[in-house]
Motif scaffolding. Structure first.
Motif, short mmCIF file in Angstrom:
data_model
loop_
_atom_site.label_atom_id
_atom_site.label_comp_id
_atom_site.label_asym_id
_atom_site.label_seq_id
_atom_site.Cartn_x
_atom_site.Cartn_y
_atom_site.Cartn_z
N ALA A 18 -7.94 15.55 -8.91
CA ALA A 18 -7.76 17.00 -8.73
C ALA A 18 -7.38 17.69 -10.03
CB ALA A 18 -6.69 17.27 -7.67
N THR A 19 -6.55 17.04 -10.85
CA THR A 19 -6.10 17.69 -12.08
C THR A 19 -6.93 17.27 -13.29
OG1 THR A 19 -4.42 15.97 -12.42
CG2 THR A 19 -3.75 17.96 -11.22
N SER A 20 -8.04 16.60 -13.06
CA SER A 20 -8.93 16.24 -14.16
C SER A 20 -10.35 16.74 -13.86
CB SER A 20 -8.90 14.74 -14.42
OG SER A 20 -9.27 14.00 -13.26
N VAL A 21 -11.09 15.99 -13.07
CA VAL A 21 -12.49 16.35 -12.79
C VAL A 21 -12.57 17.69 -12.05
CG1 VAL A 21 -14.62 15.65 -11.65
CG2 VAL A 21 -13.16 13.93 -12.75
N GLN A 22 -11.81 17.81 -10.99
CA GLN A 22 -11.84 19.04 -10.20
C GLN A 22 -11.36 20.23 -11.04
OE1 GLN A 22 -10.01 18.73 -6.28
NE2 GLN A 22 -9.32 20.86 -6.41
N ALA A 23 -10.27 20.03 -11.79
CA ALA A 23 -9.75 21.10 -12.64
C ALA A 23 -10.74 21.50 -13.72
CB ALA A 23 -8.43 20.66 -13.27
N PHE A 24 -11.47 20.54 -14.26
CA PHE A 24 -12.50 20.78 -15.26
C PHE A 24 -13.55 21.75 -14.73
CE2 PHE A 24 -16.68 19.04 -16.86
CZ PHE A 24 -16.61 19.54 -18.15
N ASN A 48 -18.45 9.00 -7.48
CA ASN A 48 -18.97 10.26 -6.96
C ASN A 48 -17.99 11.41 -7.17
OD1 ASN A 48 -21.37 9.04 -5.85
ND2 ASN A 48 -20.05 8.16 -4.28
N TYR A 49 -18.54 12.61 -7.17
CA TYR A 49 -17.71 13.81 -7.28
C TYR A 49 -17.21 14.17 -5.88
CZ TYR A 49 -19.43 14.26 -12.04
OH TYR A 49 -19.71 14.03 -13.37
N ASN A 50 -16.33 13.34 -5.38
CA ASN A 50 -15.84 13.46 -4.02
C ASN A 50 -14.32 13.34 -4.02
OD1 ASN A 50 -15.09 12.98 -1.28
ND2 ASN A 50 -17.18 12.28 -0.84
N PRO A 51 -13.60 14.46 -3.81
CA PRO A 51 -12.13 14.41 -3.87
C PRO A 51 -11.52 13.46 -2.85
CG PRO A 51 -12.91 16.68 -3.94
CD PRO A 51 -14.10 15.83 -3.62
N LYS A 52 -12.18 13.25 -1.71
CA LYS A 52 -11.62 12.39 -0.67
C LYS A 52 -11.70 10.92 -1.08
CE LYS A 52 -12.70 15.65 3.04
NZ LYS A 52 -13.50 15.91 4.26
N THR A 53 -12.88 10.46 -1.47
CA THR A 53 -13.00 9.05 -1.85
C THR A 53 -12.33 8.75 -3.18
OG1 THR A 53 -15.18 9.44 -2.87
CG2 THR A 53 -15.15 8.76 -0.55
N VAL A 77 -17.95 21.56 -4.71
CA VAL A 77 -19.02 22.43 -4.27
C VAL A 77 -18.60 23.90 -4.38
CG1 VAL A 77 -20.42 23.13 -2.28
CG2 VAL A 77 -20.06 20.69 -2.77
N GLN A 78 -17.36 24.18 -3.99
CA GLN A 78 -16.86 25.55 -4.05
C GLN A 78 -16.82 26.06 -5.49
OE1 GLN A 78 -16.30 27.50 -1.29
NE2 GLN A 78 -16.27 29.09 -2.88
N ALA A 79 -16.46 25.20 -6.43
CA ALA A 79 -16.43 25.61 -7.83
C ALA A 79 -17.82 26.00 -8.32
CB ALA A 79 -15.85 24.49 -8.70
N LEU A 80 -18.84 25.24 -7.91
CA LEU A 80 -20.21 25.58 -8.30
C LEU A 80 -20.64 26.90 -7.67
CD1 LEU A 80 -21.93 22.06 -8.02
CD2 LEU A 80 -20.99 23.18 -10.05
N ILE A 81 -20.26 27.11 -6.42
CA ILE A 81 -20.58 28.37 -5.76
C ILE A 81 -19.88 29.54 -6.47
CG2 ILE A 81 -20.19 29.69 -3.63
CD1 ILE A 81 -20.66 27.08 -2.08
N ASP A 82 -18.59 29.38 -6.79
CA ASP A 82 -17.85 30.43 -7.48
C ASP A 82 -18.49 30.74 -8.83
OD1 ASP A 82 -16.10 30.44 -5.35
OD2 ASP A 82 -14.54 29.28 -6.37
N ALA A 83 -18.92 29.70 -9.53
CA ALA A 83 -19.53 29.91 -10.84
C ALA A 83 -20.84 30.68 -10.71
CB ALA A 83 -19.78 28.55 -11.51
N ALA A 84 -21.66 30.31 -9.71
CA ALA A 84 -22.93 31.02 -9.52
C ALA A 84 -22.70 32.47 -9.13
CB ALA A 84 -23.75 30.30 -8.45
N GLU A 85 -21.72 32.70 -8.27
CA GLU A 85 -21.45 34.07 -7.80
C GLU A 85 -20.85 34.94 -8.90
OE1 GLU A 85 -19.08 33.45 -4.31
OE2 GLU A 85 -20.84 33.21 -3.01
N SER A 86 -20.27 34.31 -9.92
CA SER A 86 -19.73 35.09 -11.04
C SER A 86 -20.77 35.32 -12.13
CB SER A 86 -18.52 34.37 -11.65
OG SER A 86 -18.92 33.17 -12.29
N GLY A 87 -22.01 34.90 -11.88
CA GLY A 87 -23.09 35.19 -12.81
C GLY A 87 -23.45 34.07 -13.76
N LYS A 88 -22.81 32.93 -13.65
CA LYS A 88 -23.13 31.81 -14.54
C LYS A 88 -24.41 31.11 -14.08
CE LYS A 88 -18.34 30.80 -15.82
NZ LYS A 88 -17.81 32.10 -15.37
#
Length: 727
Positions: A384-390, A493-498, A417-428
């Protein structure tokens, strides 16, 4: 999708002499030098079962290992056994590492699987279940309940269970019903009170309801926890489902079907539509295993065998209860003394805030990476504080222009997934390469791929005929008019649960070389680029195997010249024949070869004069060992890679995989120390021996416990101190 070929000439691909060396017959190696991969997989699941049998482990963890064993075996039958049967039926070629006739392999699998399942049931019924009962966690039978408890459960049955039950009769007017894969069912024999005719009915135990039904605590033991199995509750109330009928007998059974998905990809066909159609077909795959309770009568069994078209060899008669995956539910019980000591992952040192006292405070991810490459080790260090935070920081940073990422297994509600959505919605600009063919995650992946598309993310599905398995995230950031590449290359995988239970490594870097490599690879995966050169990556399918063979052969040549030589490989599976043969040749030349493998291993250590210098170890524990490491001594100038590839045909030939070279001396030393721990005779590991037999070494000659690799790694990372803030 695109069918552009992948090329990875990090090494000279025009070296004809090397090609001849790789492809030449191995006349110097014995013919029977590969262990059967299917039996080796069963040996892996046997190691899981040994953990469940270990009385020194916490009770609820032993129950969890029983559930893991059951889940693993289900997948083994659905995929591996099903695939082998398909090859026999269709006459397809059988992999060379099977070693014997396919029919004989199936017979061997059946014998060993019967033995393992019987032992699995015995461990639960004779060891873990009684021990849990002594600890105040009981599993009651109906005849052990008092009137008040039965009344409570009957009310639960009437209100929560009865409405969703669907009894299906079998008679001339009602053909034998479809039995879904892995469903738990009751086979019921009844007699019509009016006609005296015996009938058969099938009742599916509703999978959406809790399998373990809580029983109210007794007044004299208010802290006790008790359950009754859902199928037992249903069985005791069958009269409500068949009024006017006499219940003669009932037995539980469970069917396993071939659920492997095979996509015949066509450039003109929509992959998503083809996959959705195949998922529908998977539901109706042929039966490959029938589990029944040991008390099932012959009349009922004969009917099931006949109607399901299954052989007696594929019938597994077991003590109840069937399907011990239900034991996963026990993890929710709040009894910390019956579990592993909780571990809270720490924020990696480089990502900790310079002015914070907490090990979990976050710093500026990009600033930290600019100071130097950062190697993270999950779950000891926080995802959470490395890959997800990145990715979250990239999504909200106005200087970030683009994000590109591969996604193999994750979840629709994932913060990734939410980070990618937020990035797209902000115009990136956001590109997500989604592997919708990830086995058993296909439907979920289709769902959240569409969610990404709706948010404006550019979603692509990779190359025709290949799965994209590499773990890559690339962020393009503008800094003082210059574009800088920030890259993450991981083993998981980019999976916070696993990420909380899978042991994995990841490298963060802003190296221009790695940035260019990954940019070019993404261009190839999403467009029509044909890349000719990578600097710090080794990429499958065309040249990852060749690159590793070169590195192994270099160690062989160093040993022959009397120079220091050592090959160390940590993978989930070691199956590829060319890689194994290269390791044998290295051993023949005097190279010390250490292999750390979690699961399947076709490599043998019992070939005199050939495998004398080869050691194979396996580590199993609270975390699933998942990181892949490839380390080569290189005459004192070590070369180390991490990445996503196992040594299997599918990884090296039919997947897009990527390994990245680790260049920091500090990181190389850290990975070497980790490998030292895994191969140390003072560590608790399994050792591969003659005839593919694995022996657990977890106590010394005086009976004292050996060092737990995962506990030692956890403790070492917890002891690290945050560097002082820059003055």
């Amino acid at each position: 999708m695109t069918d552009a070929p992948l090329v990875d000439p990090g090494f000279d691909t025009e070296d004809d002499d090397f090609d001849e060396m790789v492809e030449a017959p191995d006349a110097d190696l014995p013919e029977h030098r590969f262990m059967d991969r299917e039996l080796s997989w069963l040996a892996f699941n046997n190691r899981v079962l040994e953990l469940a049998e270990d009385p020194t482990l916490p009770l609820l963890e032993r129950a969890n290992f029983l559930a893991i064993f059951a889940s693993n075996l289900d997948e083994f039958f659905m995929v591996r056994v099903a695939g082998l049967k398909r090859r026999i039926v269709t006459g397809l070629a059988v992999p060379s590492n099977i070693g014997t006739a396919p029919a004989k392999v199936l017979s061997n699998i059946s014998d060993l699987a019967h033995e393992l399942q019987a032992r699995h049931a015995e461990v639960w019924n004779e060891e873990v279940k009684p021990a849990l009962s002594e600890a105040g966690i009981d599993f009651a039978r109906w005849d052990e309940l008092d009137d008040g408890e039965r009344e409570y459960l009957y009310d639960y049955f009437q209100t929560q269970v009865f409405p969703v039950l669907m009894p299906l009769a079998v008679d001339p007017a009602h053909p034998f019903p479809y039995i879904s894969g892995l469903s738990l069912n009751l086979a019921i024999r009844i007699r019509n009170a009016r006609t005296g005719r015996e009938e058969f009915a099938r009742l599916k135990v509703p999978p959406m309801l809790p399998r373990l039904v809580p029983v109210p605590a007794k007044d004299d033991a208010p802290d006790s926890i008790r359950f009754i199995a859902l199928e037992d509750l249903i069985a005791e109330n069958l009269a409500d489902l068949f009024p006017g009928m006499e219940i003669l007998d009932h037995h539980a059974f469970r069917l396993t079907r071939n659920e492997d998905v095979t996509i015949e990809e066509d450039e003109s066909e929509n992959l998503i539509q083809a996959l959705e159609a195949e998922l529908l077909r998977r539901r109706f795959g042929p039966p490959i295993r029938l589990e029944i309770t040991e008390d099932m009568d012959d009349v009922t069994l004969d009917l099931l065998i006949r109607e399901l078209d299954i052989s007696e060899q594929e019938v597994y008669r077991l003590p109840s209860p069937l399907d011990l995956r239900s034991l996963f539910g026990l993890s929710r019980i709040d009894r910390p003394e019956l579990k592993y000591t909780p571990h809270l992952p720490v924020t990696p040192l480089a990502f900790q805030a310079a002015d914070a006292d907490s090990k979990h405070a976050r710093g500026d991810i990009f600033r930290a990476i600019r100071k130097g490459d950062v190697l993270v080790h999950h779950p000891y260090e926080s995802f959470a504080t490395s890959v997800q935070a990145f990715l979250e920081q990239a999504a909200r940073d106005p200087h970030v222009l683009a994000i590109k990422q591969t996604l193999y297994r994750t979840s629709g509600d994932s913060p990734i997934v939410q980070a990618l959505i937020d990035a797209a919605e902000s115009g990136k600009q956001v590109l997500a390469l989604v592997e919708v063919k990830a086995r058993f995650d296909e439907a979920n992946n289709i769902e959240w791929a569409r969610k990404l598309e709706k948010a404006g993310v550019h979603v692509v599905y990779g190359l025709v005929g290949l799965k994209t398995h590499c773990k890559l995230a690339l962020v393009i950031r503008e800094e003082k008019g210059v574009l800088r590449h920030y890259t993450h290359v991981g083993t998981g995988n980019y999976n916070p649960k696993t990420s909380r239970i899978y042991e994995d490594l990841g490298l963060f870097t802003c190296s221009p070389e790695v940035g260019r490599d990954v940019t070019r690879l993404f261009n190839e995966l999403s467009g029509y680029a044909i890349e000719k050169k990578f600097k710090r990556l080794l990429v499958a399918p065309l040249h990852l195997r060749k690159g590793l063979l070169r590195l192994i052969d270099r160690e062989r040549r160093h040993a022959a010249a009397g120079k220091p030589a050592h090959v160390r490989i940590k993978v989930n599976s070691m199956v590829d024949e060319q890689i194994i043969d290269a390791l044998y040749r290295a051993s023949l030349a005097g190279v010390q070869v250490d292999v750390w493998v979690r699961g399947i291993c076709s490599l043998r250590v019992d070939l005199p004069g050939v495998s004398d210098n080869i050691r194979v170890r396996s580590v199993l524990g609270r975390y699933l060992e998942h990181a892949r490491i490839f380390a080569f001594a290189n005459d004192g100038d070590p070369e180390v890679y991490i990445g996503s590839a196992d040594m299997m045909h599918r990884n090296l030939d039919r997947r897009v995989e990527a390994l990245v070279r680790v260049t920091s001396p500090e990181h190389i030393k850290e990975l070497q120390s980790f490998f030292d721990l895994g191969m140390d005779d003072a560590s608790a590991t399994w050792h591969l021996g003659a005839e593919g037999v694995w022996t657990r070494h977890h106590r010394d000659d005086k009976g004292r416990p050996l060092a737990d690799v995962q506990d030692r790694t956890m403790a070492a990372i917890q002891r690290r101190r945050r560097p002082r803030a820059a003055r």
